[in-house]
Design a protein around this motif. Structure first.
Motif, PDB file in Angstrom:
ATOM      1  N   TYR A   1       2.021  -8.136  -1.556  1.00  0.00           N
ATOM      2  CA  TYR A   1       2.292  -6.906  -0.808  1.00  0.00           C
ATOM      3  C   TYR A   1       1.191  -5.872  -1.035  1.00  0.00           C
ATOM      4  O   TYR A   1       0.664  -5.294  -0.085  1.00  0.00           O
ATOM      5  CB  TYR A   1       3.656  -6.365  -1.245  1.00  0.00           C
ATOM      6  CG  TYR A   1       4.028  -5.011  -0.724  1.00  0.00           C
ATOM      7  CD1 TYR A   1       4.227  -4.798   0.631  1.00  0.00           C
ATOM      8  CD2 TYR A   1       4.215  -3.940  -1.595  1.00  0.00           C
ATOM      9  CE1 TYR A   1       4.593  -3.551   1.106  1.00  0.00           C
ATOM     10  CE2 TYR A   1       4.591  -2.694  -1.126  1.00  0.00           C
ATOM     11  CZ  TYR A   1       4.773  -2.510   0.226  1.00  0.00           C
ATOM     12  OH  TYR A   1       5.147  -1.274   0.691  1.00  0.00           O
ATOM     13  N   VAL A   2       0.810  -5.670  -2.284  1.00  0.00           N
ATOM     14  CA  VAL A   2      -0.234  -4.688  -2.606  1.00  0.00           C
ATOM     15  C   VAL A   2      -1.574  -5.141  -2.028  1.00  0.00           C
ATOM     16  O   VAL A   2      -2.259  -4.376  -1.338  1.00  0.00           O
ATOM     17  CB  VAL A   2      -0.324  -4.459  -4.131  1.00  0.00           C
ATOM     18  CG1 VAL A   2      -1.562  -3.652  -4.493  1.00  0.00           C
ATOM     19  CG2 VAL A   2       0.937  -3.763  -4.642  1.00  0.00           C
ATOM     20  N   ALA A   3      -1.950  -6.382  -2.288  1.00  0.00           N
ATOM     21  CA  ALA A   3      -3.231  -6.887  -1.788  1.00  0.00           C
ATOM     22  C   ALA A   3      -3.259  -6.915  -0.257  1.00  0.00           C
ATOM     23  O   ALA A   3      -4.260  -6.528   0.357  1.00  0.00           O
ATOM     24  CB  ALA A   3      -3.496  -8.283  -2.347  1.00  0.00           C
ATOM     25  N   GLY A   4      -2.162  -7.356   0.342  1.00  0.00           N
ATOM     26  CA  GLY A   4      -2.103  -7.412   1.802  1.00  0.00           C
ATOM     27  C   GLY A   4      -2.162  -6.043   2.445  1.00  0.00           C
ATOM     28  O   GLY A   4      -2.841  -5.856   3.462  1.00  0.00           O
ATOM     29  N   THR A   5      -1.474  -5.076   1.858  1.00  0.00           N
ATOM     30  CA  THR A   5      -1.504  -3.720   2.407  1.00  0.00           C
ATOM     31  C   THR A   5      -2.908  -3.146   2.350  1.00  0.00           C
ATOM     32  O   THR A   5      -3.401  -2.569   3.331  1.00  0.00           O
ATOM     33  CB  THR A   5      -0.530  -2.799   1.643  1.00  0.00           C
ATOM     34  OG1 THR A   5       0.804  -3.298   1.801  1.00  0.00           O
ATOM     35  CG2 THR A   5      -0.581  -1.376   2.177  1.00  0.00           C
TER      36      THR A   5
ATOM     37  N   PHE B   1       4.983  -1.595   4.702  1.00  0.00           N
ATOM     38  CA  PHE B   1       3.780  -2.375   5.000  1.00  0.00           C
ATOM     39  C   PHE B   1       3.378  -2.177   6.462  1.00  0.00           C
ATOM     40  O   PHE B   1       2.227  -1.877   6.765  1.00  0.00           O
ATOM     41  CB  PHE B   1       4.048  -3.850   4.706  1.00  0.00           C
ATOM     42  CG  PHE B   1       2.898  -4.768   5.002  1.00  0.00           C
ATOM     43  CD1 PHE B   1       1.888  -4.954   4.077  1.00  0.00           C
ATOM     44  CD2 PHE B   1       2.845  -5.453   6.199  1.00  0.00           C
ATOM     45  CE1 PHE B   1       0.827  -5.813   4.352  1.00  0.00           C
ATOM     46  CE2 PHE B   1       1.794  -6.308   6.479  1.00  0.00           C
ATOM     47  CZ  PHE B   1       0.776  -6.491   5.557  1.00  0.00           C
ATOM     48  N   ALA B   2       4.337  -2.320   7.353  1.00  0.00           N
ATOM     49  CA  ALA B   2       4.056  -2.205   8.790  1.00  0.00           C
ATOM     50  C   ALA B   2       3.549  -0.816   9.159  1.00  0.00           C
ATOM     51  O   ALA B   2       2.540  -0.687   9.855  1.00  0.00           O
ATOM     52  CB  ALA B   2       5.310  -2.544   9.592  1.00  0.00           C
ATOM     53  N   VAL B   3       4.227   0.230   8.690  1.00  0.00           N
ATOM     54  CA  VAL B   3       3.791   1.571   9.086  1.00  0.00           C
ATOM     55  C   VAL B   3       2.441   1.925   8.468  1.00  0.00           C
ATOM     56  O   VAL B   3       1.627   2.610   9.101  1.00  0.00           O
ATOM     57  CB  VAL B   3       4.836   2.672   8.791  1.00  0.00           C
ATOM     58  CG1 VAL B   3       6.112   2.438   9.567  1.00  0.00           C
ATOM     59  CG2 VAL B   3       5.121   2.844   7.329  1.00  0.00           C
TER      60      VAL B   3
ATOM     61  N   PHE C   1       5.037   2.921  -0.757  1.00  0.00           N
ATOM     62  CA  PHE C   1       4.305   1.683  -1.022  1.00  0.00           C
ATOM     63  C   PHE C   1       4.374   1.341  -2.511  1.00  0.00           C
ATOM     64  O   PHE C   1       4.709   0.217  -2.890  1.00  0.00           O
ATOM     65  CB  PHE C   1       2.859   1.877  -0.552  1.00  0.00           C
ATOM     66  CG  PHE C   1       1.852   0.916  -1.107  1.00  0.00           C
ATOM     67  CD1 PHE C   1       1.851  -0.408  -0.720  1.00  0.00           C
ATOM     68  CD2 PHE C   1       0.879   1.349  -1.985  1.00  0.00           C
ATOM     69  CE1 PHE C   1       0.897  -1.292  -1.216  1.00  0.00           C
ATOM     70  CE2 PHE C   1      -0.078   0.482  -2.478  1.00  0.00           C
ATOM     71  CZ  PHE C   1      -0.067  -0.843  -2.088  1.00  0.00           C
ATOM     72  N   ALA C   2       4.095   2.326  -3.360  1.00  0.00           N
ATOM     73  CA  ALA C   2       4.129   2.097  -4.809  1.00  0.00           C
ATOM     74  C   ALA C   2       5.540   1.749  -5.286  1.00  0.00           C
ATOM     75  O   ALA C   2       5.730   0.835  -6.094  1.00  0.00           O
ATOM     76  CB  ALA C   2       3.606   3.331  -5.541  1.00  0.00           C
ATOM     77  N   LEU C   3       6.541   2.469  -4.788  1.00  0.00           N
ATOM     78  CA  LEU C   3       7.916   2.204  -5.191  1.00  0.00           C
ATOM     79  C   LEU C   3       8.382   0.826  -4.725  1.00  0.00           C
ATOM     80  O   LEU C   3       9.053   0.104  -5.469  1.00  0.00           O
ATOM     81  CB  LEU C   3       8.857   3.287  -4.660  1.00  0.00           C
ATOM     82  CG  LEU C   3      10.324   3.124  -5.042  1.00  0.00           C
ATOM     83  CD1 LEU C   3      10.498   3.188  -6.562  1.00  0.00           C
ATOM     84  CD2 LEU C   3      11.168   4.193  -4.361  1.00  0.00           C
ATOM     85  N   ASP C   4       8.005   0.441  -3.518  1.00  0.00           N
ATOM     86  CA  ASP C   4       8.383  -0.882  -3.017  1.00  0.00           C
ATOM     87  C   ASP C   4       7.790  -1.984  -3.894  1.00  0.00           C
ATOM     88  O   ASP C   4       8.467  -2.967  -4.209  1.00  0.00           O
ATOM     89  CB  ASP C   4       7.928  -1.073  -1.563  1.00  0.00           C
ATOM     90  CG  ASP C   4       8.726  -0.235  -0.577  1.00  0.00           C
ATOM     91  OD1 ASP C   4       9.825   0.226  -0.929  1.00  0.00           O
ATOM     92  OD2 ASP C   4       8.235  -0.059   0.556  1.00  0.00           O
ATOM     93  N   ALA C   5       6.537  -1.825  -4.296  1.00  0.00           N
ATOM     94  CA  ALA C   5       5.910  -2.820  -5.168  1.00  0.00           C
ATOM     95  C   ALA C   5       6.648  -2.884  -6.512  1.00  0.00           C
ATOM     96  O   ALA C   5       6.918  -3.966  -7.034  1.00  0.00           O
ATOM     97  CB  ALA C   5       4.435  -2.493  -5.374  1.00  0.00           C
TER      98      ALA C   5
END
Length: 125
Positions: free
Chosen positions: A102-106, A37-39, A83-87
């Motif tokens: 996480y998805v919406a915030g990113t 998310f941060a990167v 990103f997809a794997l983390d979700a």
């Protein structure tokens, strides 16, 4: 410098930076996806900033340099696949609400960061 070489060298640097920063952020936060998310948000801001600065202040920047920074460094730094794997892992771990946030915030913060970066870059010119 040939553009493909600039991209490859920049990508190596960006990937290393992503690993170092994402690992540190995730370890400190203790939440799957915090580092990605941060990167991704920081990368969107920096890419917008670079684009805005080059567009306004340095329009004659060699194409290899702009590509090396944007496609190479920042392309290697940010990551959709992680990103997809983390979700997915958040859902699998029984935290679908966190995955949605996480998805919406990113997406929301990434787009906002890109707009702010371009605006800042253009103001610098």
């Amino acid at each position: 410098m040939p553009i493909p070489i600039a991209i490859a060298l920049g990508g190596a640097l960006g990937s290393w930076l992503r690993y170092a920063i994402a690992t540190e952020v995730t370890d400190r936060a203790g939440v799957i996806g915090a580092g990605t998310f941060a990167v991704n948000v920081v990368g969107a801001l920096v890419l917008g900033l670079v684009f805005g600065v080059i567009e306004v202040r340095f329009p004659d920047t060699p194409r290899w340099l702009g590509s090396g920074i944007s496609l190479g460094v920042l392309g290697g730094f940010t990551t959709f696949s992680s990103f997809a794997l983390d979700a997915f892992r958040q859902v699998e771990d029984g935290r679908p609400g966190l995955a949605i946030a996480y998805v919406a915030g990113t997406v929301a913060l990434g787009l906002t960061a890109a707009f702010v970066g371009v605006w800042l870059g253009r103001q610098a010119g």
